[in-house]
Design a protein around this motif. Structure first.
Motif, short mmCIF file in Angstrom:
data_model
loop_
_atom_site.label_atom_id
_atom_site.label_comp_id
_atom_site.label_asym_id
_atom_site.label_seq_id
_atom_site.Cartn_x
_atom_site.Cartn_y
_atom_site.Cartn_z
N SER A 172 65.48 10.07 33.77
CA SER A 172 67.11 10.57 33.32
C SER A 172 68.28 10.20 34.91
O SER A 172 67.57 9.65 35.70
N TRP B 103 63.93 21.30 34.69
CA TRP B 103 63.76 21.06 33.37
C TRP B 103 63.20 21.86 32.53
O TRP B 103 62.61 21.49 31.68
N LEU C 113 63.63 21.26 23.25
CA LEU C 113 63.50 19.93 22.64
C LEU C 113 62.15 20.53 21.39
O LEU C 113 62.11 20.15 19.91
N TRP D 139 72.75 17.80 29.35
CA TRP D 139 72.07 17.10 28.44
C TRP D 139 71.51 15.13 28.11
O TRP D 139 70.46 14.80 28.11
N ASP E 63 62.62 15.12 28.15
CA ASP E 63 62.40 15.54 29.44
C ASP E 63 61.82 16.02 30.73
O ASP E 63 61.08 16.20 31.52
N VAL F 223 64.07 22.73 29.32
CA VAL F 223 64.35 22.04 28.26
C VAL F 223 63.24 21.79 27.25
O VAL F 223 63.72 20.92 25.87
N CYS F 224 62.24 21.87 27.84
CA CYS F 224 61.25 21.65 26.39
C CYS F 224 61.06 22.61 25.64
O CYS F 224 61.12 22.44 24.12
N HIS G 299 59.59 18.04 38.18
CA HIS G 299 59.14 18.27 36.04
C HIS G 299 59.81 19.95 36.70
O HIS G 299 59.75 20.40 35.37
N SER H 94 68.66 12.82 29.63
CA SER H 94 68.30 11.78 28.95
C SER H 94 68.37 10.41 28.97
O SER H 94 67.70 9.84 28.53
#
Ligand SMILES: [Zn+2]
Length: 157
Positions: free
Chosen positions: A93, A141, A148, A15, A88, A144-145, A137, A19
């Motif tokens: 990244s 990823w 978050l 992570w 994200d 990840v959303c 995306h 990021s």
């Protein structure tokens, strides 16, 4: 801000990389070597091993004791202690696998490596400058959303 993450926090390491934070994570490193790398490369050592943390601090190398085993709590602690911003987008990244920087790539350059249906569905792709893994995306990823959202939602309560 650069980090060195202890073996038990692989998910946190990925992570941090996603990021955009330069993060060393190598489960094979022994304590003395970890402290050496953190000192030589100016990294903050992240661990849940109290002895390792106090040895590190004794050498004037910054270190953080991870207080919780809950992943969202770990992210929150990183935000609170260091102002880490988790995001994200592959744009900002580093590669979660190898820590190298990502760069935008053209669809024609990845035809052999990515399914055609994926190439049709997405506009932008990134390639890792280290291990050459391809990112977009909707791929790596996509999970990840949710995390978050939990992180941000809980903070607003
Ligand atoms: Zn890579």
């Amino acid at each position: 801000m650069k980090f060195l993450v202890d073996a038990m926090f692989g998910r946190l390491a990925r992570w941090l990389r996603m990021s955009g934070y330069d993060t060393v994570y190598d489960a094979g490193l022994r304590d003395g070597r970890m402290i050496g790398i953190a000192r030589d490369e100016g990294r903050i050592l992240i661990s849940r091993d109290r002895e390792l943390i106090s040895r590190t601090k004794a050498e004037n190398v910054p270190a953080l004791y991870v207080t919780s085993l809950d992943f969202t709590e770990q992210l929150r602690q990183m935000e609170g202690e260091f102002g880490v911003v988790f995001q994200d987008s592959p744009e900002l990244s580093r590669c979660p696998v190898c820590n190298a920087e990502l760069r935008l790539t053209c669809k024609k350059d990845i035809k052999a490596k990515v399914l055609e249906s994926v190439i049709e569905q997405y506009d932008r792709f990134w390639v890792c400058s280290g291990c050459e893994k391809i990112y977009w995306h909707g791929g790596h990823w996509k999970n990840v959303c949710g995390t978050l959202e939990r992180l941000r939602g809980a903070k607003n309560d």
